[in-house]
Design a protein around this motif. Structure first.
Motif, short mmCIF file in Angstrom:
data_model
loop_
_atom_site.label_atom_id
_atom_site.label_comp_id
_atom_site.label_asym_id
_atom_site.label_seq_id
_atom_site.Cartn_x
_atom_site.Cartn_y
_atom_site.Cartn_z
N ILE A 1 0.77 -1.30 -0.13
CA ILE A 1 0.02 -0.06 0.00
C ILE A 1 1.00 1.06 -0.04
O ILE A 1 0.64 2.27 -0.75
CB ILE A 1 -1.05 0.13 1.30
CG1 ILE A 1 -1.99 -1.12 0.91
CG2 ILE A 1 -1.67 1.41 1.35
CD1 ILE A 1 -2.80 -1.18 2.57
N LEU A 2 1.69 1.42 0.94
CA LEU A 2 2.65 2.53 1.02
C LEU A 2 3.61 2.81 0.06
O LEU A 2 4.10 4.02 -0.37
CB LEU A 2 3.39 2.59 2.32
CG LEU A 2 2.23 2.63 3.63
CD1 LEU A 2 2.94 2.64 5.08
CD2 LEU A 2 1.20 4.11 3.57
N THR A 3 4.06 1.80 -0.65
CA THR A 3 4.89 2.01 -1.65
C THR A 3 4.27 2.62 -3.05
O THR A 3 4.49 3.31 -3.73
CB THR A 3 5.76 0.56 -2.21
OG1 THR A 3 4.78 -0.40 -2.34
CG2 THR A 3 6.53 0.33 -1.22
N LYS A 4 3.06 2.12 -2.91
CA LYS A 4 2.00 2.58 -4.10
C LYS A 4 1.63 4.20 -3.92
O LYS A 4 1.62 4.85 -4.94
CB LYS A 4 0.83 1.57 -4.40
CG LYS A 4 1.21 0.33 -4.96
CD LYS A 4 1.55 0.30 -6.36
CE LYS A 4 1.55 -1.14 -6.87
NZ LYS A 4 2.30 -1.10 -8.45
N THR A 5 1.09 4.38 -2.85
CA THR A 5 0.57 5.46 -2.56
C THR A 5 1.41 6.64 -2.05
O THR A 5 1.06 7.71 -2.48
CB THR A 5 -0.57 5.23 -1.49
OG1 THR A 5 0.00 4.89 -0.21
CG2 THR A 5 -1.83 4.20 -1.76
N ALA A 6 2.60 6.23 -1.34
CA ALA A 6 3.33 7.40 -1.08
C ALA A 6 4.78 7.10 -1.46
O ALA A 6 5.42 7.95 -1.08
CB ALA A 6 3.39 7.14 0.97
N GLY A 7 4.97 6.14 -1.91
CA GLY A 7 6.44 5.86 -2.84
C GLY A 7 7.31 5.65 -1.50
O GLY A 7 8.53 6.10 -1.66
N MET A 8 7.06 5.12 -0.39
CA MET A 8 8.01 4.99 0.55
C MET A 8 8.91 3.58 0.50
O MET A 8 8.35 2.69 -0.24
CB MET A 8 7.01 4.66 1.99
CG MET A 8 6.29 5.86 2.39
SD MET A 8 5.50 5.67 4.14
CE MET A 8 6.86 6.14 5.25
N SER A 9 9.91 3.83 1.13
CA SER A 9 10.91 2.53 0.89
C SER A 9 10.70 1.70 1.95
O SER A 9 9.98 2.03 3.01
CB SER A 9 12.46 3.07 1.19
OG SER A 9 12.48 3.53 2.49
N HIS A 10 11.28 0.49 2.05
CA HIS A 10 10.95 -0.46 2.86
C HIS A 10 11.40 -0.23 4.03
O HIS A 10 10.81 -0.51 5.29
CB HIS A 10 11.46 -1.93 2.48
CG HIS A 10 10.77 -2.62 1.17
ND1 HIS A 10 11.20 -3.87 0.87
CD2 HIS A 10 9.88 -2.26 0.36
CE1 HIS A 10 10.20 -4.05 -0.13
NE2 HIS A 10 9.41 -3.06 -0.55
#
Length: 415
Positions: A243-252
């Protein structure tokens, strides 16, 4: 409460949540298993433990918290020893199936009845503190488990945990956990009977039978609400990296920090909402938790700022902490202590039944819509249903007798 905390801290819940990823990775590397193969053990464990929750209620209400918890700890330790000796994937699955079947009683479920009988005015806080002990195990198990795995192997780590269960947890739970204040000549909240001339000291066993409870609309309202809450939380939790890689572009690495914040917030949520449960009508606390869950889903769907996402993680953890406090608290306040373990078991069954459907439902809706935003918005909107169900519960049926004694004592002291 201290005995309950010791048992809960090293129960199967923190073992699975904090220890399984490390253990599974070590065993997969040792035997050449794939990630999907070891992940099936997690599914087996969750499904079987979910099924056992309502089954555990009868012996708990019949024999008491202490004896059932001690037996569960012993069986859990034996299952850990068997897991340490596996040599094939099928044995791995069978060992986790056994753990799922015998270890439900090492968690909060075993101690809910004793806590309900010992505490009336501060029951919510007592449940919150006891349940928060899972965070202790969640912190210690991965730290020491990984150290032992690295230096001596995964077999030694499992045998060490089994030894902790038998040498530390079992005797402390057997010594410290008391099923009821009545044999000690006390009422709930530690009130001495001398403070109330003519007041008898017994469990009172107030409340309905299981059959009568299941026949009420109140029970089904709660069960449906908890199933939806479980589904909503677990729809997001296993998919949060996606979810957060898709919506916010956050790293692992950034998402790992977010998850750490969720874990810490669960601890404070259990204690904080447990404190509030003793001061605010419990259904209103339920509404507060689902509103926080809805806000978290909407923030994950629409925001990209790390600070705001961090706030959503805090709300998610607080909400889960409050929701897990609610299960035993509502069971005891609306239905009494007579069958509290069995009703709590059914609520846990409903919660985790929803939890097993959550990840799959989220993945299906996300794939069908080609977006993670739409299922998140749907989850936020879905919280209207448990909120409405909580608001429809009304007042507690009656005040428990011991609660009236506690209030009378407070009044007499004030006078």
């Amino acid at each position: 409460m201290a005995g309950s905390g010791v048992g809960i801290a090293f129960g199967s819940a923190p073992f699975f949540a904090a220890g399984f990823p490390l253990l599974a990775a070590a065993m997969a590397q040792n035997f050449g298993w794939t990630q999907p193969q070891v992940a099936q053990a997690a599914t087996i464990f969750l499904l079987l433990q979910t099924v056992t929750y309502p089954i555990c209620g009868w012996p708990l209400d019949r024999f008491g918290s202490r004896r059932f918890a001690v037996a569960s700890i012993a069986m859990f330790a034996v299952a850990l020893v068997l897991l340490s000796q596996v040599g094939s994937l099928m044995q791995f699955y069978l060992a986790f199936a056994l753990i799922g079947l015998v270890s439900a009683g090492t968690n909060v479920l075993s101690y809910a009845r004793a806590l309900a009988l010992w505490f009336s005015r501060k029951r919510g806080l007592a449940l919150g503190f006891a349940a928060s002990a899972q965070a202790v195990g969640g912190f210690l198990i991965p730290i020491f488990g990984q150290k032992i795995i690295a230096e001596h192997g995964w077999t030694a780590a499992l045998l060490t945990l089994a030894a902790v269960e038998l040498v530390v947890c079992l005797p402390l739970v057997a010594w410290l956990v008391k099923d009821s204040p009545a044999p000690l000549g006390l009422h709930p909240d530690g009130i001495a009977p001398a403070a109330h001339a003519g007041a008898s000291v017994d469990d009172g066993d107030p409340g309905l039978t299981v059959g009568a409870i299941i026949g009420t609309t109140t029970f089904w309202k709660m069960a449906i609400a908890f199933a939806l809450i479980g589904m909503s939380f677990y729809a997001i939790a296993p998919n949060v990296v996606y979810i957060l890689t898709k919506t916010a572009g956050m790293s692992h690495a950034e998402i790992a920090k977010i998850q750490a914040v969720v874990g810490i917030s669960v601890l404070f949520g259990r204690i904080g909402f447990g404190h509030l449960l003793d001061r605010v009508h419990a259904p209103l606390i339920g509404v507060m938790t689902v509103v926080m869950s809805a806000c978290c889903a909407l923030i994950y769907a629409t925001q990209t700022a790390p600070t705001i996402i961090l706030l959503a993680a805090v709300m998610s953890g607080f909400a889960l902490g409050g929701e897990t406090d609610l299960l035993p608290y509502l069971a005891s306040r609306y239905f009494g202590t007579r069958s509290v373990s069995r009703i709590f078991g059914w609520f846990l069954f409903a919660f985790f039944l929803g939890a097993t459907a959550g990840p799959m439902a989220f993945a299906w809706v996300s794939a069908a819509c080609g977006s993670v935003v739409i299922p998140l918005v749907i989850l936020a909107a879905l919280q209207i249903i448990p909120a409405a169900l909580f608001l429809s519960l009304g007042h507690y049926p009656t005040a428990e007798p011991a609660e009236g004694l506690a209030m009378a004592t407070a009044d007499s002291k004030a006078a």
